[in-house]
Design a protein around this motif. Structure first.
Motif, mmCIF file in Angstrom:
data_model
loop_
_atom_site.group_PDB
_atom_site.id
_atom_site.type_symbol
_atom_site.label_atom_id
_atom_site.label_comp_id
_atom_site.label_asym_id
_atom_site.label_seq_id
_atom_site.Cartn_x
_atom_site.Cartn_y
_atom_site.Cartn_z
ATOM 1 N N GLY A 73 39.355 -76.654 -18.083
ATOM 2 C CA GLY A 73 38.266 -77.295 -18.336
ATOM 3 C C GLY A 73 38.652 -79.119 -18.831
ATOM 4 N N SER A 74 39.865 -79.434 -18.472
ATOM 5 C CA SER A 74 40.347 -80.628 -18.749
ATOM 6 C C SER A 74 39.660 -81.499 -17.611
ATOM 7 C CB SER A 74 41.892 -80.683 -18.883
ATOM 8 O OG SER A 74 42.367 -80.312 -19.915
ATOM 9 N N GLY B 246 40.385 -78.395 -22.222
ATOM 10 C CA GLY B 246 39.368 -79.086 -22.684
ATOM 11 C C GLY B 246 39.811 -80.421 -23.121
ATOM 12 N N ALA C 222 44.484 -78.789 -27.460
ATOM 13 C CA ALA C 222 43.268 -78.584 -27.088
ATOM 14 C C ALA C 222 42.379 -79.503 -27.464
ATOM 15 C CB ALA C 222 42.976 -77.203 -27.135
ATOM 16 N N GLY C 223 41.452 -79.905 -26.701
ATOM 17 C CA GLY C 223 40.188 -80.738 -26.925
ATOM 18 C C GLY C 223 40.391 -82.116 -27.541
ATOM 19 N N ASN D 17 42.273 -81.653 -31.005
ATOM 20 C CA ASN D 17 41.117 -82.261 -31.293
ATOM 21 C C ASN D 17 41.436 -83.726 -31.886
ATOM 22 O OD1 ASN D 17 39.077 -80.139 -30.415
ATOM 23 N ND2 ASN D 17 39.840 -79.001 -32.408
#
Length: 158
Positions: free
Chosen positions: A53-54, A87, A105-106, A146
């Motif tokens: 999902g990146s 992500g 992630a994120g 994040n």
């Protein structure tokens, strides 16, 4: 109608660039999107992986700040690793690893940012000059989950 054609082109070209990355030995998870063609150059024996999902934004208008150049990920030694978590969004940034760059992630990496884990050249006392790229001065860069790395930020080794 024109916007639909543009979106269709971007989806198709994303698939092509993902396939090219995989042929180069880069691990690209499911649902990764390349908006424009990134520059991905792994050194023999090294690894680059991009999490599920990146999004890598290299296409000029894929970021509101514009992408002045493509995303560039390069490893410079055989043991180097670049690990992009799931992500993650990266726009027009440069990642260069002689040891390790890990992005959690994120995380979002802003347009034109640079993440570098080494000084590129090692000082040689014996020769009293700067030498080749090496692992000797590299220190891992680990960015948590994040995080937000603003446009034009520079993150150096360690």
């Amino acid at each position: 109608m024109l916007q639909q054609a543009k979106n269709s082109f971007l989806r198709t070209s994303s698939w092509i660039w993902v396939q090219e990355a995989r042929r180069r030995g880069i691990q690209v998870a499911a649902n990764v999107r390349f908006n424009g063609r990134p520059i991905l150059r792994p050194c023999k024996g090294s690894s680059i992986s991009i999490g599920e999902g990146s999004s890598l934004n290299s296409y000029r208008t894929s970021n509101p700040l514009l992408c002045a150049h493509p995303v560039s990920m390069r490893t410079t030694t055989a043991n180097a690793k670049i690990v992009v978590g799931p992500g993650v969004g990266i726009s027009s940034a440069v990642l260069s690893a002689a040891a390790l760059i890990e992005i959690g992630a994120g995380t979002l990496v802003g347009a034109g940012a640079m993440i570098i884990d080494n000084d590129f050249h090692e000082w040689s006392e014996a020769d009293a000059r700067w030498g080749r790229i090496g692992e000797g001065n590299a220190r891992p860069v680990v960015i948590g989950e994040n995080a937000f790395i603003g446009a034009r930020a520079i993150i150096l080794k360690g």
